[in-house]
Design a protein around this motif. Structure first.
Motif, short mmCIF file in Angstrom:
data_model
loop_
_atom_site.label_atom_id
_atom_site.label_comp_id
_atom_site.label_asym_id
_atom_site.label_seq_id
_atom_site.Cartn_x
_atom_site.Cartn_y
_atom_site.Cartn_z
N MET A 63 2.84 18.90 70.52
CA MET A 63 3.61 20.13 70.42
C MET A 63 5.10 19.85 70.58
N VAL A 64 5.89 20.57 69.82
CA VAL A 64 7.34 20.64 70.02
C VAL A 64 7.61 22.03 70.57
N GLU A 65 7.99 22.12 71.84
CA GLU A 65 8.25 23.40 72.47
C GLU A 65 9.73 23.75 72.38
N LYS A 66 10.05 24.97 72.82
CA LYS A 66 11.43 25.44 72.73
C LYS A 66 12.38 24.50 73.46
N MET A 67 11.95 23.97 74.61
CA MET A 67 12.81 23.06 75.35
C MET A 67 13.11 21.79 74.55
N ASN A 68 12.12 21.30 73.76
CA ASN A 68 12.36 20.13 72.93
C ASN A 68 13.43 20.39 71.89
N LEU A 69 13.41 21.59 71.30
CA LEU A 69 14.38 21.92 70.26
C LEU A 69 15.77 22.12 70.83
N ARG A 122 17.24 20.22 72.97
CA ARG A 122 17.83 18.95 73.41
C ARG A 122 18.97 18.50 72.50
N GLY A 123 19.19 19.17 71.39
CA GLY A 123 20.26 18.80 70.48
C GLY A 123 20.86 20.02 69.83
N ALA A 124 21.54 19.81 68.71
CA ALA A 124 22.12 20.92 67.96
C ALA A 124 21.00 21.74 67.33
N THR A 125 21.30 23.01 67.04
CA THR A 125 20.28 23.91 66.50
C THR A 125 20.24 23.90 64.97
N GLY A 130 15.54 16.68 65.49
CA GLY A 130 15.60 16.21 66.87
C GLY A 130 14.31 16.46 67.62
N GLY A 131 13.68 17.62 67.38
CA GLY A 131 12.43 17.93 68.05
C GLY A 131 11.25 17.20 67.45
N LEU A 132 11.15 17.16 66.12
CA LEU A 132 10.01 16.52 65.47
C LEU A 132 9.98 15.02 65.71
N ASN A 133 11.14 14.39 65.76
CA ASN A 133 11.17 12.94 65.95
C ASN A 133 10.79 12.50 67.36
N GLN A 134 10.58 13.43 68.27
CA GLN A 134 10.09 13.08 69.59
C GLN A 134 8.57 12.90 69.61
N ILE A 135 7.90 13.30 68.53
CA ILE A 135 6.45 13.17 68.45
C ILE A 135 6.09 11.79 67.92
N ARG A 143 7.66 27.19 68.89
CA ARG A 143 7.02 25.90 69.07
C ARG A 143 6.48 25.42 67.72
N ILE A 144 6.22 24.12 67.64
CA ILE A 144 5.61 23.50 66.46
C ILE A 144 4.41 22.71 66.92
N GLU A 145 3.28 22.90 66.26
CA GLU A 145 2.10 22.10 66.53
C GLU A 145 1.87 21.16 65.35
#
Length: 778
Positions: free
Chosen positions: A129-135, A137-140, A145-150, A210-212
């Motif tokens: 999951m990519v949660e709101k907090m993951n998104l 962590r960087g620019a909007t 930035g969020g997807l590459n953490q998976i 969030r993204i699953e």
């Protein structure tokens, strides 16, 4: 500059005034968290007061008891636990004693489980999951930035808002641009076109809760795609509010982004309307881009378990194409563009309009359904070219319709549960395309034109059976079809390339077994098959005819994994190993005139191991419910993957590449960082990403050097008044000034592999929420 200073001054004056006028009605909450069905006490439930400054929260003890002192009435108390539905309560002015909270348990099997963590733990497949907090962590400006953490996911961009592509457990060879071989949904409404391409530019971090991401082929429920499934969920407001939100974000390289949004939630109606306007001058020459998007989302709860959702977008975007550089040109000037690309004004101008509806019904606890329909129209003008041998002007107009329905029925006898899911998808799209010579960014003489209709159909069924000894078995399969119908409208060459190309129906089975070791640990094993037919543009030959020999990729996935939640479910851990051989892999090659055409190889061997670790530490609370330490929450996390992707049997133009690494995939990827929240309204996010060396060509003669990227962001949140709040933030990406490419052109002619990424980038922004009025139901 004076206006910016004045704006910041006004915001801080409002903040200071808010500290004076803030409401002072404080109450104490003492009570229990109880399961609404069994009446049992619930330990480990996380209770927190939304938007409290300093933060206030606690965790229910082993007897389900909790205490919160001197909390402000009228605020929202959230209660979270992965095994139960998340709940929000308006804190009353005179709370009863004891203050009893009844939480509804999450059904073990749902089409989309209300609790993301419950769904994560119980799904017998690799899902992150990519949660709101993951998104945050960087620019909007991007989801990258969020997807590459998976682990196992790689999203490339040419500058924020520019060209992009996405890979889930697969090679980027099929994606010199765009998103292919990944099936995407937005709130269960299909986002991917029937030919397999996905308009990811319609997504936005500010619209995402969030993204699953489910990794590996999952054709038994979702059809074509050997990479994986991406489901994007928008925020669902459960409180009663009326709010206007104004936001701005600004940075170097000419980046500016402005946003305004109106939210209205009352009783059974939820509405959100917004406008986003974003511009970037670009780090490189000929790399500017912009996007303007107007959107509306609405949800209406009807009688007898029915609800109706609406989603609508109007998108206008433009991004320039600077062209990839060779190592010599990078050394000369990494910010340069290919002169030919500049002269020919290589760029993409795209407009999209999309409207979707979703109808959901929960007849009772056993029977429910979700049905969605959508329609879209799009237009594209694309002058391109990097040399006199490779240039053109593509013009496209398209329209499409589609929908998906999923039905679910639960059968329960004794302690055994059988969950049945069935449904289907049907999509059709018409593409009217023309190709011209590119004459300095304007269409020249017509080369060809045609109309293609793409039709995709999917029928699926799945059974999940709970067995004794905490075993769960999943059996599923689908039947898939795809047809392209080309009508050649350009007959000047006296050759009619009209053609109907149908791919034989494909059966995609899946078998998965899950073993629960207690309530917080599970093991899973699965076998599944997937397929990915060529997209419309992969079928296109240089003379505008459709390739009659290119076939669909087929994959078989073998996977073992485990998931765990420890320490009152504050620690999450997952580990997956997989082996996915790919037959008839679709690989690009270049004609004499540098046109990209595609062919099937023998096979590609894909193997890997992925892990994820996340821990939330909450500081102990004192008698006043405030943290004893000058930190409220600290959240370290780490994820990574080891990849072994190589050609099993591949001979191209008399060269044998058997055994070579597949270009574009690093052998090692690591992501990690620390999130922290402080009582004074501050929070920080520090993250890093390491990419190992990446092969850039089939011969494995050229590699991209390893790179480490460091990013950080500081946030400050405060309530100006009881009705208004302000969020300020400052961040930076690539803080170590690494020199790397964010978008590799693989197997590129003349070693032109590199699209240099920006060096250190600084950004900052604000979000001002006005008129956040909380009113009681009724």
């Amino acid at each position: 500059m004076k206006k910016a200073i004045s704006t910041i001054f006004i915001l801080f004056v409002l903040t200071a005034w808010g500290q004076i006028v803030r409401a002072q009605n404080k109450v104490d909450l003492e009570g229990k968290v109880i399961d609404s069905e069994t009446g049992d006490e619930i330990p480990g439930a996380m209770l927190s007061v939304l938007n409290a400054d300093p933060p206030i929260g606690t965790i229910s003890d082993d007897e389900g008891k909790f205490q919160l002192f001197q909390v402000e009435s009228g605020k929202i108390l959230t209660i979270r636990l992965i095994s139960h539905r998340e709940m929000e309560i308006i804190i009353p002015e005179r709370p009863p004693k004891p203050f009893v909270i009844l939480l509804d348990p999450v059904p073990v099997h749902t089409i989309t489980a209300p609790s993301p963590r419950a769904r994560w733990l119980k799904l017998p497949a690799s899902m992150e999951m990519v949660e709101k907090m993951n998104l945050e962590r960087g620019a909007t400006s991007s989801l990258a930035g969020g997807l590459n953490q998976i682990p196992g996911v790689q999203m490339d961009e040419r500058g924020p808002g520019g060209s992009h592509r996405l890979s889930i457990r697969g090679s980027l060879l099929r994606s010199p641009f765009g998103v292919r071989n990944v099936k995407a949904y937005w709130n269960a409404i299909p986002l991917t076109s029937p030919d397999g391409s996905t308009p990811l530019e319609l997504t936005d971090a500010s619209l995402t809760q969030r993204i699953e991401v489910q990794k590996g082929p999952n054709g038994s429920l979702y059809g074509a795609g050997t990479g994986g499934i991406m489901q994007i969920f928008t925020p669902r407001y459960k409180t009663y509010r009326k709010r206007v939100s104004i936001g701005g974000e600004y940075g170097n390289w000419g980046y500016l982004r402005n946003r305004v949004r109106f939210d209205y939630v009352r009783h059974n109606t939820k509405l959100q309307i917004g406008l986003i306007d974003q511009h970037l001058a670009g780090y490189r020459q000929q790399e500017a881009n912009r996007k303007t998007m107007l959107y509306a989302m609405a949800e209406q709860t009807l009688d007898h378990g029915h609800s109706l959702d609406l989603m609508a977008w109007l998108y206008d975007g433009y991004w320039e194409l600077p062209g990839a550089l060779s190592p010599a040109l990078v050394d000369q000037d990494p910010r340069m563009a290919l002169p030919y690309s500049v002269d020919q004004q290589a760029s993409v101008k795209r407009q999209r309009a999309r409207l979707g509806f979703q109808w959901k019904t929960e007849f009772d606890y056993r029977f429910r359904q979700e049905t969605s329909v959508y329609g879209n129209i799009t237009g594209k003008d694309n002058p391109y070219g990097t040399s006199t041998a490779f240039q053109g002007y593509n013009r496209e107009r398209a329209a499409g319709l589609g929908g998906r329905t999923a039905w679910q029925y639960n059968i329960l006898w004794n302690k055994t549960r059988l969950n049945l899911t069935w449904g289907g998808e049907l999509q059709s799209e018409w593409n009217d395309f023309q190709e011209f010579d590119n004459q300095l960014g304007q269409p020249g003489p017509l080369r060809f034109s045609g109309l293609v209709r793409s039709t995709q159909s999917l029928g699926f069924a799945q059974a999940e059976l709970n067995l004794p000894w905490q075993f769960s078995l999943v059996l599923g399969s689908s039947l898939n079809g795809l047809t392209y119908d080309l009508q050649d409208h350009y007959l000047a060459d006296s050759i009619d390339n009209s053609l109907n190309r149908s791919f034989a129906p494909v059966v995609a089975p899946r078998i998965a077994l899950r073993k629960d070791l207690g309530d917080n640990f599970s093991l899973h094993a699965q076998y599944s098959q997937g397929f990915a037919p060529p997209t419309l543009w992969e079928l296109q030959l240089e003379n505008a005819a459709l390739n009659t020999t290119l076939t669909a990729e087929r994959s078989t996935n073998y996977e073992l994994g485990c998931k765990a939640l420890f320490f009152r479910r504050l620690l999450m851990f997952s580990l997956d190993v997989y082996y996915t051989p790919l037959k008839n892999a679709i690989i690009p090659y270049y004609t004499v005139s540098a046109f990209t055409e595609y062919q099937n190889t023998g096979d590609v061997q894909q193997a890997g191991a992925e892990f994820m670790f996340l821990y939330e530490y909450h500081a102990p609370l004192g008698e006043d419910s405030r943290p004893k330490f000058p930190i409220w929450l600290i959240r370290p996390w780490l994820s990574g993957s080891l990849n072994r992707y190589h050609y099993g049997d591949y001979i191209k133009t008399a060269q044998d590449f058997t055994g070579n690494q597949v270009p574009g995939i690093p052998s090692v990827t690591l992501n990690g960082g620390v999130d922290a929240k402080f009582p004074a309204g501050f929070s920080t996010h520090i993250s890093g990403r390491y990419l190992g060396s990446i092969p850039l060509d089939d011969a494995n003669q050229d590699y991209a050097a390893p790179v480490f990227l460091l990013n950080a962001r500081l946030n400050y949140y405060t309530e100006i008044t009881h009705r208004h709040s302000l969020n300020l933030y400052l961040g930076g990406s690539n803080l170590l000034n690494a020199h790397y490419s964010s978008f590799y052109a693989l197997n590129a002619f003349g070693m032109k592999y590199y699209n240099p990424a920006p060096t250190m980038t600084i950004f900052g922004g604000f979000e001002l929420n006005l008129g956040d009025v909380m009113v009681n139901p009724g």
